[in-house]
Scaffold this motif. Sequence first.
Motif, PDB file in Angstrom:
ATOM      1  N   TYR A  67      54.673  62.905  -8.368  1.00 53.77           N
ATOM      2  CA  TYR A  67      55.060  62.595  -6.999  1.00 53.77           C
ATOM      3  C   TYR A  67      54.049  61.708  -6.312  1.00 53.77           C
ATOM      4  N   ALA A  68      52.785  61.673  -6.833  1.00 55.69           N
ATOM      5  CA  ALA A  68      51.780  60.793  -6.220  1.00 55.69           C
ATOM      6  C   ALA A  68      52.163  59.340  -6.399  1.00 55.69           C
ATOM      7  N   ILE A  69      52.981  59.038  -7.404  1.00 58.10           N
ATOM      8  CA  ILE A  69      53.446  57.667  -7.588  1.00 58.10           C
ATOM      9  C   ILE A  69      54.776  57.475  -6.898  1.00 58.10           C
ATOM     10  N   LEU A  70      55.658  58.494  -7.021  1.00 57.91           N
ATOM     11  CA  LEU A  70      57.017  58.325  -6.523  1.00 57.91           C
ATOM     12  C   LEU A  70      57.057  58.171  -5.015  1.00 57.91           C
ATOM     13  N   PRO A 101      45.883  50.130  -8.277  1.00 58.59           N
ATOM     14  CA  PRO A 101      46.495  49.239  -7.267  1.00 58.59           C
ATOM     15  C   PRO A 101      47.310  50.010  -6.236  1.00 58.59           C
ATOM     16  N   LEU A 102      48.078  50.994  -6.670  1.00 58.71           N
ATOM     17  CA  LEU A 102      48.869  51.783  -5.724  1.00 58.71           C
ATOM     18  C   LEU A 102      47.970  52.496  -4.727  1.00 58.71           C
ATOM     19  N   TYR A 103      46.858  53.024  -5.234  1.00 61.40           N
ATOM     20  CA  TYR A 103      45.914  53.707  -4.349  1.00 61.40           C
ATOM     21  C   TYR A 103      45.352  52.760  -3.307  1.00 61.40           C
ATOM     22  N   PHE A 104      45.063  51.489  -3.728  1.00 63.35           N
ATOM     23  CA  PHE A 104      44.517  50.549  -2.761  1.00 63.35           C
ATOM     24  C   PHE A 104      45.544  50.155  -1.720  1.00 63.35           C
ATOM     25  N   ILE A 105      46.814  50.032  -2.135  1.00 64.23           N
ATOM     26  CA  ILE A 105      47.834  49.682  -1.143  1.00 64.23           C
ATOM     27  C   ILE A 105      47.988  50.792  -0.121  1.00 64.23           C
ATOM     28  N   VAL A 106      48.031  52.041  -0.601  1.00 57.44           N
ATOM     29  CA  VAL A 106      48.174  53.172   0.325  1.00 57.44           C
ATOM     30  C   VAL A 106      46.980  53.247   1.266  1.00 57.44           C
ATOM     31  N   SER A 107      45.761  53.038   0.709  1.00 58.44           N
ATOM     32  CA  SER A 107      44.593  53.138   1.575  1.00 58.44           C
ATOM     33  C   SER A 107      44.549  51.991   2.575  1.00 58.44           C
ATOM     34  N   LEU A 108      45.077  50.792   2.184  1.00 57.71           N
ATOM     35  CA  LEU A 108      45.141  49.684   3.141  1.00 57.71           C
ATOM     36  C   LEU A 108      46.069  50.013   4.298  1.00 57.71           C
ATOM     37  N   GLY A 109      47.237  50.618   3.981  1.00 59.96           N
ATOM     38  CA  GLY A 109      48.135  51.025   5.053  1.00 59.96           C
ATOM     39  C   GLY A 109      47.503  52.045   5.979  1.00 59.96           C
ATOM     40  N   PHE A 147      44.563  60.667  13.363  1.00 61.03           N
ATOM     41  CA  PHE A 147      44.513  61.929  12.627  1.00 61.03           C
ATOM     42  C   PHE A 147      45.470  61.910  11.447  1.00 61.03           C
ATOM     43  N   ILE A 148      46.699  61.397  11.696  1.00 60.49           N
ATOM     44  CA  ILE A 148      47.696  61.325  10.623  1.00 60.49           C
ATOM     45  C   ILE A 148      47.192  60.425   9.505  1.00 60.49           C
ATOM     46  N   SER A 149      46.607  59.270   9.884  1.00 57.02           N
ATOM     47  CA  SER A 149      46.187  58.338   8.840  1.00 57.02           C
ATOM     48  C   SER A 149      45.034  58.906   8.029  1.00 57.02           C
ATOM     49  N   THR A 150      44.053  59.567   8.680  1.00 51.61           N
ATOM     50  CA  THR A 150      42.938  60.127   7.909  1.00 51.61           C
ATOM     51  C   THR A 150      43.402  61.279   7.036  1.00 51.61           C
ATOM     52  N   SER A 151      44.348  62.081   7.538  1.00 48.04           N
ATOM     53  CA  SER A 151      44.813  63.192   6.703  1.00 48.04           C
ATOM     54  C   SER A 151      45.558  62.672   5.483  1.00 48.04           C
ATOM     55  N   ILE A 152      46.405  61.632   5.680  1.00 52.06           N
ATOM     56  CA  ILE A 152      47.130  61.064   4.536  1.00 52.06           C
ATOM     57  C   ILE A 152      46.141  60.493   3.535  1.00 52.06           C
ATOM     58  N   PHE A 153      45.084  59.829   4.061  1.00 53.66           N
ATOM     59  CA  PHE A 153      44.117  59.212   3.166  1.00 53.66           C
ATOM     60  C   PHE A 153      43.370  60.251   2.348  1.00 53.66           C
ATOM     61  N   THR A 154      42.891  61.324   2.998  1.00 48.31           N
ATOM     62  CA  THR A 154      42.135  62.337   2.252  1.00 48.31           C
ATOM     63  C   THR A 154      43.029  63.056   1.257  1.00 48.31           C
ATOM     64  N   TYR A 155      44.273  63.369   1.676  1.00 51.24           N
ATOM     65  CA  TYR A 155      45.189  64.060   0.765  1.00 51.24           C
ATOM     66  C   TYR A 155      45.453  63.203  -0.466  1.00 51.24           C
ATOM     67  N   THR A 194      43.625  60.694  -1.643  1.00 50.06           N
ATOM     68  CA  THR A 194      42.422  60.548  -2.469  1.00 50.06           C
ATOM     69  C   THR A 194      42.216  61.767  -3.346  1.00 50.06           C
ATOM     70  N   PHE A 195      42.340  62.940  -2.742  1.00 43.46           N
ATOM     71  CA  PHE A 195      42.210  64.159  -3.517  1.00 43.46           C
ATOM     72  C   PHE A 195      43.192  64.187  -4.672  1.00 43.46           C
ATOM     73  N   TRP A 196      44.456  63.859  -4.353  1.00 43.81           N
ATOM     74  CA  TRP A 196      45.543  63.941  -5.313  1.00 43.81           C
ATOM     75  C   TRP A 196      45.287  63.071  -6.535  1.00 43.81           C
ATOM     76  N   VAL A 197      44.890  61.772  -6.232  1.00 45.13           N
ATOM     77  CA  VAL A 197      44.840  60.816  -7.326  1.00 45.13           C
ATOM     78  C   VAL A 197      43.515  60.882  -8.059  1.00 45.13           C
ATOM     79  N   ILE A 198      42.398  61.057  -7.308  1.00 44.18           N
ATOM     80  CA  ILE A 198      41.100  60.854  -7.949  1.00 44.18           C
ATOM     81  C   ILE A 198      40.452  62.158  -8.359  1.00 44.18           C
ATOM     82  N   ILE A 199      40.496  63.178  -7.483  1.00 45.97           N
ATOM     83  CA  ILE A 199      39.674  64.350  -7.769  1.00 45.97           C
ATOM     84  C   ILE A 199      40.418  65.353  -8.622  1.00 45.97           C
TER      85      ILE A 199
END
Lengths: 80, 89
Positions: free
Chosen positions: A48-51, B36-44, A14-22, A24-29
């Motif tokens: 902060y999405a990079i930091l 690249p950062l996005y791919f690393i995070v998604s791999l983790g 659950f933690i991993s899917t929530s981190i992934f969706t959050y 993805t939303f942050w960076v792409i959408i």
Amino acid sequence: MELADRAVGFLLSFISTSIFTYYTFWVIILPFVDSDHFIHKYFLPQEYAILIPVFAGVTLLCFLSVFIGLVMLKSKKKKA
Amino acid sequence: MKHIVKIMTLLVAISAFWMSLLQTSLIPRSYTWLLPLYFIVSLGCYGLLMVGVGLMQFPTCPQEAVLLQQDIKEAKVFLEQKGIDVSSD
């Protein structure tokens, strides 16, 4: 016993899917959404999405090297 | 040796793809820098997900556990007869 394992496994996924969706939303959408939409309140500013991942990665590397150094020191002391 | 060559070629291919994406601006520049950062995070995240799913689906075999306990009891009796101390202190 297996229920505790199942609960931990479910929590992890659950933690991993929530981190992934959050993330993805942050960076792409989010860049495609107009800047006065209400959804921007729920997400931190884009820097902060990079930091945050870089900071987490650096912390992980530091922790790993400190751990390896401690283990090496302990083994040296035991031999001598 | 062959495994690391495979991983290296995969990494080189991905970085070549990323640099070609940078040169020809198919995607807006800000995206390409973050990719690249996005791919690393998604791999983790994917690794964590696989660990969680594996934990959830781990089989426990209760009958085998009972048989194993019986085997342990028999072995303890046998060894005590032969004079070896097998108490778990």
